[in-house]
Write an enzyme that holds these catalytic residues in place. Structure first.
Site, PDB file in Angstrom:
ATOM      1  N   VAL A 105      23.223   2.638 -24.038  1.00  0.00           N
ATOM      2  CA  VAL A 105      23.942   3.765 -24.652  1.00  0.00           C
ATOM      3  C   VAL A 105      25.057   4.243 -23.720  1.00  0.00           C
ATOM      4  CG1 VAL A 105      23.703   6.184 -25.387  1.00  0.00           C
ATOM      5  CG2 VAL A 105      21.997   4.491 -26.101  1.00  0.00           C
ATOM      6  N   GLU A 133      -1.244  -0.698 -10.527  1.00  0.00           N
ATOM      7  CA  GLU A 133      -2.489  -0.283 -11.217  1.00  0.00           C
ATOM      8  C   GLU A 133      -2.897  -1.284 -12.291  1.00  0.00           C
ATOM      9  OE1 GLU A 133      -4.194   3.202 -11.749  1.00  0.00           O
ATOM     10  OE2 GLU A 133      -3.217   4.215 -10.073  1.00  0.00           O
ATOM     11  N   ILE A 160       0.831  -1.196   0.000  1.00  0.00           N
ATOM     12  CA  ILE A 160       0.000   0.000   0.000  1.00  0.00           C
ATOM     13  C   ILE A 160       0.873   1.256   0.000  1.00  0.00           C
ATOM     14  CG2 ILE A 160      -1.879   1.218   1.162  1.00  0.00           C
ATOM     15  CD1 ILE A 160      -2.534  -1.635  -0.120  1.00  0.00           C
ATOM     16  N   GLY A 203      26.744   2.383 -21.791  1.00  0.00           N
ATOM     17  CA  GLY A 203      27.751   1.337 -21.611  1.00  0.00           C
ATOM     18  C   GLY A 203      27.950   1.025 -20.130  1.00  0.00           C
TER      19      GLY A 203
HETATM   20  C1  LIG Z   1       5.616  -0.388  -5.498  1.00  0.00           C
HETATM   21  C2  LIG Z   1       4.207  -0.903  -5.486  1.00  0.00           C
HETATM   22  C3  LIG Z   1       3.175  -0.065  -5.130  1.00  0.00           C
HETATM   23  C4  LIG Z   1       1.858  -0.520  -5.065  1.00  0.00           C
HETATM   24  N1  LIG Z   1       0.867   0.310  -4.611  1.00  0.00           N
HETATM   25  C5  LIG Z   1      -0.373  -0.211  -4.375  1.00  0.00           C
HETATM   26  C6  LIG Z   1      -1.385   0.579  -3.720  1.00  0.00           C
HETATM   27  O1  LIG Z   1      -1.178   1.744  -3.379  1.00  0.00           O
HETATM   28  N2  LIG Z   1      -2.588  -0.005  -3.466  1.00  0.00           N
HETATM   29  C7  LIG Z   1      -2.868  -1.308  -3.819  1.00  0.00           C
HETATM   30  O2  LIG Z   1      -3.988  -1.749  -3.552  1.00  0.00           O
HETATM   31  N3  LIG Z   1      -1.931  -2.071  -4.446  1.00  0.00           N
HETATM   32  C8  LIG Z   1      -0.694  -1.566  -4.726  1.00  0.00           C
HETATM   33  N4  LIG Z   1       0.271  -2.330  -5.328  1.00  0.00           N
HETATM   34  C9  LIG Z   1      -0.042  -3.708  -5.686  1.00  0.00           C
HETATM   35  C10 LIG Z   1      -0.108  -3.961  -7.178  1.00  0.00           C
HETATM   36  O3  LIG Z   1      -1.246  -3.360  -7.729  1.00  0.00           O
HETATM   37  C11 LIG Z   1      -0.052  -5.492  -7.368  1.00  0.00           C
HETATM   38  O4  LIG Z   1       1.272  -5.899  -7.056  1.00  0.00           O
HETATM   39  C12 LIG Z   1      -0.439  -5.908  -8.762  1.00  0.00           C
HETATM   40  O5  LIG Z   1      -1.804  -5.701  -8.983  1.00  0.00           O
HETATM   41  C13 LIG Z   1      -0.122  -7.394  -9.023  1.00  0.00           C
HETATM   42  O6  LIG Z   1      -0.606  -8.198  -8.010  1.00  0.00           O
HETATM   43  P1  LIG Z   1       0.372  -9.290  -7.338  1.00  0.00           P
HETATM   44  O7  LIG Z   1       1.610  -8.585  -6.934  1.00  0.00           O
HETATM   45  O8  LIG Z   1      -0.392 -10.005  -6.297  1.00  0.00           O
HETATM   46  O9  LIG Z   1       0.754 -10.267  -8.504  1.00  0.00           O
HETATM   47  P2  LIG Z   1      -0.146 -11.510  -9.019  1.00  0.00           P
HETATM   48  O10 LIG Z   1      -1.535 -11.073  -9.217  1.00  0.00           O
HETATM   49  O11 LIG Z   1       0.125 -12.663  -8.142  1.00  0.00           O
HETATM   50  O12 LIG Z   1       0.506 -11.741 -10.443  1.00  0.00           O
HETATM   51  C14 LIG Z   1       1.739 -12.452 -10.616  1.00  0.00           C
HETATM   52  C15 LIG Z   1       1.964 -12.589 -12.112  1.00  0.00           C
HETATM   53  O13 LIG Z   1       0.908 -13.346 -12.698  1.00  0.00           O
HETATM   54  C16 LIG Z   1       0.295 -12.596 -13.734  1.00  0.00           C
HETATM   55  N5  LIG Z   1      -1.140 -12.876 -13.776  1.00  0.00           N
HETATM   56  C17 LIG Z   1      -2.015 -12.928 -12.747  1.00  0.00           C
HETATM   57  N6  LIG Z   1      -3.261 -13.168 -13.188  1.00  0.00           N
HETATM   58  C18 LIG Z   1      -3.189 -13.273 -14.531  1.00  0.00           C
HETATM   59  C19 LIG Z   1      -4.126 -13.522 -15.580  1.00  0.00           C
HETATM   60  N7  LIG Z   1      -5.430 -13.683 -15.332  1.00  0.00           N
HETATM   61  N8  LIG Z   1      -3.676 -13.568 -16.843  1.00  0.00           N
HETATM   62  C20 LIG Z   1      -2.363 -13.384 -17.116  1.00  0.00           C
HETATM   63  N9  LIG Z   1      -1.418 -13.142 -16.185  1.00  0.00           N
HETATM   64  C21 LIG Z   1      -1.830 -13.092 -14.908  1.00  0.00           C
HETATM   65  C22 LIG Z   1       0.559 -11.143 -13.387  1.00  0.00           C
HETATM   66  O14 LIG Z   1       0.473 -10.285 -14.511  1.00  0.00           O
HETATM   67  C23 LIG Z   1       1.961 -11.230 -12.828  1.00  0.00           C
HETATM   68  O15 LIG Z   1       2.888 -11.236 -13.876  1.00  0.00           O
HETATM   69  C24 LIG Z   1       1.581  -1.871  -5.422  1.00  0.00           C
HETATM   70  C25 LIG Z   1       2.632  -2.718  -5.817  1.00  0.00           C
HETATM   71  C26 LIG Z   1       3.928  -2.265  -5.826  1.00  0.00           C
HETATM   72  C27 LIG Z   1       5.041  -3.219  -6.196  1.00  0.00           C
END
Ligand SMILES: Cc1cc2nc3c(=O)[nH]c(=O)nc-3n(C[C@H](O)[C@H](O)[C@H](O)COP(=O)(O)OP(=O)(O)OC[C@H]3O[C@@H](n4cnc5c(N)ncnc54)[C@H](O)[C@@H]3O)c2cc1C
Length: 383
Positions: free
Chosen positions: A338, A364, A157, A340
């Site tokens: 670029v 997002e 978050i 290096g």
């Molecule tokens: C620096 C940072 C700031 C953030 N800030 C916020 C915030 O303020 N509020 C908040 O609520 N969240 C926040 N997030 C969370 C962020 O939105 C999630 O990390 C993101 O939505 C991915 O969820 P996950 O990490 O659980 O990955 P997962 O959902 O577990 O995904 C893992 C991998 O599987 C892939 N995947 C999953 N489902 C599918 C599908 N159906 N089809 C194809 N590929 C799929 C994903 O693309 C990813 O490559 C933040 C994350 C970070 C790292």
């Protein structure tokens, strides 16, 4: 009619944001990246210049600007530092569903004061076991008398350590989930039972503050329900139509910064008797950067413009986000190329840009999820 010329007001806003990014953000961006120290002084200045809360309507004391205005500012701020841009974008994301769905009393109490006085908010949706699959969330709220009681854990978050309040999505009817079984609440950080974890040490955007948040028997009064009971999923998801274009604009800003650094370095660095920019392989890397950045910006502007016209932009916002995220990563990686060996070193700016760029394909909605949205919209149209 298609027009690409910003109005006088838009140009002035972009110029203000650019000057702020050049003067106040660039000089401190490496410091906040290396220390993780929260850039409160910079944020307070941004607030005093009117570069925060742009989308708060005039009736609540805000400037009531559009999504395109937000994109112009976001590109410049991220050109200065994507970590600082992340703080502002995450705060905007928390405000959006509240502005769209909350009662006037809630907006007046929590959002309107943010125009006057600097403060931050967080969007609390992701959980340790539920990111892309939001419906898998376990945080739940149950009604007890005239209150709701929230239990659960959120993860990643942004602004959690600094925010005054959180937009929190919780399950209120497990049988219905997204179909009316999720409700949004506005929860103050200081309330009993809310605890915030340590700052995560992430790959990039280290100026921003990302933490876990735990809710343990947190009592929430009925008036702090955002919108109607059961409307939470819709409010949490619809906010992205407004916020994905500015996030994508941030990716464009980062890519532009990387291209500018690379183009300058390519004129200065000599190899085989000529500046490396004269080697066609390097020149074409730079040309591809310019081409991709232009295309990404146009997609961002289209998605923002549609929203400002009151039209649906879900597909276009996802296209802009996934495209701009890929461009940011590619351009930052090529900028390191670029430079290096110097590009691989923390004394030079492009290494940070490459680490920061990766976040745009994760938060997002990941790039895979953006593609899922675009594909779904395509098949809906063809049905
Ligand atoms: C620096 C940072 C700031 C953030 N800030 C916020 C915030 O303020 N509020 C908040 O609520 N969240 C926040 N997030 C969370 C962020 O939105 C999630 O990390 C993101 O939505 C991915 O969820 P996950 O990490 O659980 O990955 P997962 O959902 O577990 O995904 C893992 C991998 O599987 C892939 N995947 C999953 N489902 C599918 C599908 N159906 N089809 C194809 N590929 C799929 C994903 O693309 C990813 O490559 C933040 C994350 C970070 C790292």
């Amino acid at each position: 009619m298609i027009g690409f010329e910003p109005t006088e007001e838009e140009a002035a806003l972009a110029a203000l944001a650019h000057e702020f990014a050049a003067r106040e953000i660039r000089p401190v961006s490496a410091h906040h990246d290396q220390t993780g120290e929260f850039p409160e002084a910079v944020l307070r200045k941004a607030h005093s210049l009117g570069l925060m809360n742009l989308h708060v309507p005039q009736r609540w004391g805000g400037p009531g600007l559009g999504v395109l205005d937000g994109c112009l500012v976001s590109e410049e701020i991220a050109w200065g530092c994507a970590g600082i841009g992340t703080i502002l974008e995450a705060c905007g994301l928390a405000l959006e569903p509240v502005l769209q769905g909350a009662s006037d009393a809630l907006v007046e109490r929590y959002v309107a004061p943010m125009v006057e006085r600097f403060s931050l908010a967080s969007y609390c949706v992701t959980e340790p076991g539920a990111g892309s699959d939001v419906q898998a969330m376990r945080t739940h709220a149950e009604r007890r008398g005239d209150r709701w009681v929230i239990n659960g854990q959120k993860m990643w978050i942004t602004n959690a350590g600094q925010a005054d309040w959180f937009f929190v999505l919780a399950v209120t009817d497990p049988a219905l989930k997204a179909r009316g079984g999720m409700t949004a609440f506005l929860v103050e950080r200081g309330w009993k039972g809310v605890s915030v974890g340590r700052k995560e040490w992430n790959m990039g955007v280290r100026a921003s503050d990302t933490r876990g948040v735990t809710f343990e028997d947190v009592e929430v009064p009925e008036e702090n329900v955002v919108g109607q009971v059961g409307q939470g999923w819709m409010l949490a998801m619809k906010a992205f139509d407004h916020t994905r274009p500015p996030v994508a604009a941030g990716a464009v800003g980062l890519a532009r910064a990387a291209m500018e650094h690379a183009a300058k370095y390519a004129e200065e660095r000599v190899a085989f008797g000529v500046p490396i920019a004269r080697h066609q392989a390097v020149a074409f890397l730079l040309a591809d950067m310019a081409k991709d950045i232009d295309a990404a910006r146009l997609l961002v502007w289209r998605a923002a413009w549609l929203k400002d016209q009151g039209r649906r932009n879900t597909r276009e916002a996802s296209i802009a986000k996934v495209f701009a995220a890929d461009v940011a990563m590619r351009v930052a990686t090529d900028a390191v190329q670029v430079f290096g060996g110097y590009g691989y070193n923390a004394e030079y700016p492009v290494e940070k840009l490459m680490r920061d760029a990766k976040i745009f394909s994760i938060y997002e909605g990941t790039s895979q999820i953006q593609r899922v949205i675009v594909a779904r919209e395509l098949s809906e149209r063809n049905r």
